[in-house]
Design an enzyme around this catalytic site. Structure first.
Site, mmCIF file in Angstrom:
data_model
loop_
_atom_site.group_PDB
_atom_site.id
_atom_site.type_symbol
_atom_site.label_atom_id
_atom_site.label_comp_id
_atom_site.label_asym_id
_atom_site.label_seq_id
_atom_site.Cartn_x
_atom_site.Cartn_y
_atom_site.Cartn_z
ATOM 1 N N ASP A 159 0.844 -1.190 0.000
ATOM 2 C CA ASP A 159 0.000 0.000 0.000
ATOM 3 C C ASP A 159 0.885 1.248 0.000
ATOM 4 O OD1 ASP A 159 -2.319 -1.496 0.091
ATOM 5 O OD2 ASP A 159 -2.503 -1.383 2.279
ATOM 6 N N ASP B 245 -7.451 1.277 7.673
ATOM 7 C CA ASP B 245 -6.186 1.914 8.031
ATOM 8 C C ASP B 245 -6.462 3.363 8.426
ATOM 9 O OD1 ASP B 245 -6.502 3.357 5.661
ATOM 10 O OD2 ASP B 245 -4.966 2.257 4.570
#
Length: 303
Positions: free
Chosen positions: A45, A87
């Site tokens: 990511d 997240d």
């Protein structure tokens, strides 16, 4: 039209910083080395850091073996909050005042070890009817993603900085989403959770401590000094047995035909790679004294 660039083969292990996408890192590496072809072995990511192994040239043929290898991550979970992205980049969608003890957390980790079923985050690159899940989620669609198997070798509590945060270390197989582990662990503990920091510390044979920074890549771009950081194509085959072949066998293998190899502890039907003078010639299946190639390497001779 043929892509311009150098026929350079090998691996560049990058210690990826937070910010750029994995594709952006690969493009920077390809430009810095003037390489004709490049790819990576496992997406990180944008906000994640750590090992991003970039394959150049013929080494791209070994990418599946790194992608399939075990990988290890350290990550921090914020307890008490769930986000829509799992997240810290997302919106908080649920909160809880519950805070599990260290022993409760350790007890909960056991359910996430071994062969587990995991639903990837809605904001992920998983494809649904040809569309990326994150695109559908951004468009406000209610995304349903099927659970998929994941092998988790190890999941440990390594630190508890405060009651709101825990630091975990996980070793897992291909296709694991750390954000999903944080989400599901928070749910199991009745407190919610999301990832605030993620670092891949190793991937197959490659370790973050051996990685090169993006700053160094930019400083040494288009110089022989950057070439010196390249690691051999053969490191991507570390999990396969190596079989030495004769010069005649190498010629046959490079032409896509079965070639004679000197076997040691491999068995009929095993996947292995053949080498001549330490350099990879082909990957294939071992059968009765010969390797039947599935991938052939055309490395230029070393300078």
């Amino acid at each position: 039209m043929a892509r311009k660039g150098r026929d350079i083969s090998g691996w560049l292990v990058v210690d990826k910083p937070a910010g750029p996408t994995s594709t952006a890192v690969v493009n920077k590496v390809r430009w810095a080395l003037g390489a004709k072809k490049a790819g990576h072995a496992g997406t990180l990511d944008p906000e994640a850091t750590g090992v991003l192994a970039v394959a150049l040239g013929e080494a791209t043929k070994t990418v599946p073996y790194i992608t399939d290898a075990l990988k290890a991550y350290t990550f921090t979970v914020r307890l008490g909050q769930a986000t829509n992205t799992d997240d810290a980049e997302g919106e908080v969608i649920a909160t809880s005042d519950t805070r599990p003890t260290d022993d409760e957390i350790k007890g909960g980790l056991g359910d996430f070890i071994g062969e587990i079923m995991q639903v990837p985050p809605k904001f992920s690159a998983v494809k649904i009817d040809g569309e990326r899940a994150y695109k559908l989620a951004r468009d406000g669609e209610d995304v349903e993603i099927a659970a998929r198997p994941l092998w988790v070798e190890e999941l440990l509590l390594v630190d508890r900085p405060d009651e709101d945060h825990v630091v975990l270390e996980m070793t897992c197989g291909k296709g694991g989403y750390v954000r999903a582990i944080a989400r599901d662990l928070g749910h199991a503990l009745g407190c919610h959770g999301h990832v605030t920091r993620l670092r891949r510390i190793w991937s197959g044979p490659f370790e973050a401590g051996d990685g090169i920074s993006m700053e160094t890549i930019e400083e040494l771009a288009r110089t022989p000094e950057l070439d010196a950081y390249l690691r051999p194509l053969e490191e991507g085959l570390a999990d396969l047995p190596e079989l030495k072949c004769t010069p005649e066998g190498a010629v046959r293998l490079r032409n896509g035909n079965p070639g004679m190899v000197f076997a040691s502890d491999v068995e009929y039907g095993d996947e292995a790679w053949a080498s001549l003078d330490g350099r990879a010639v082909a990957v294939g299946t071992y059968k009765a004294g010969q390797l039947h190639p599935s991938r052939v390497f055309n490395q230029s001779e070393p300078a």
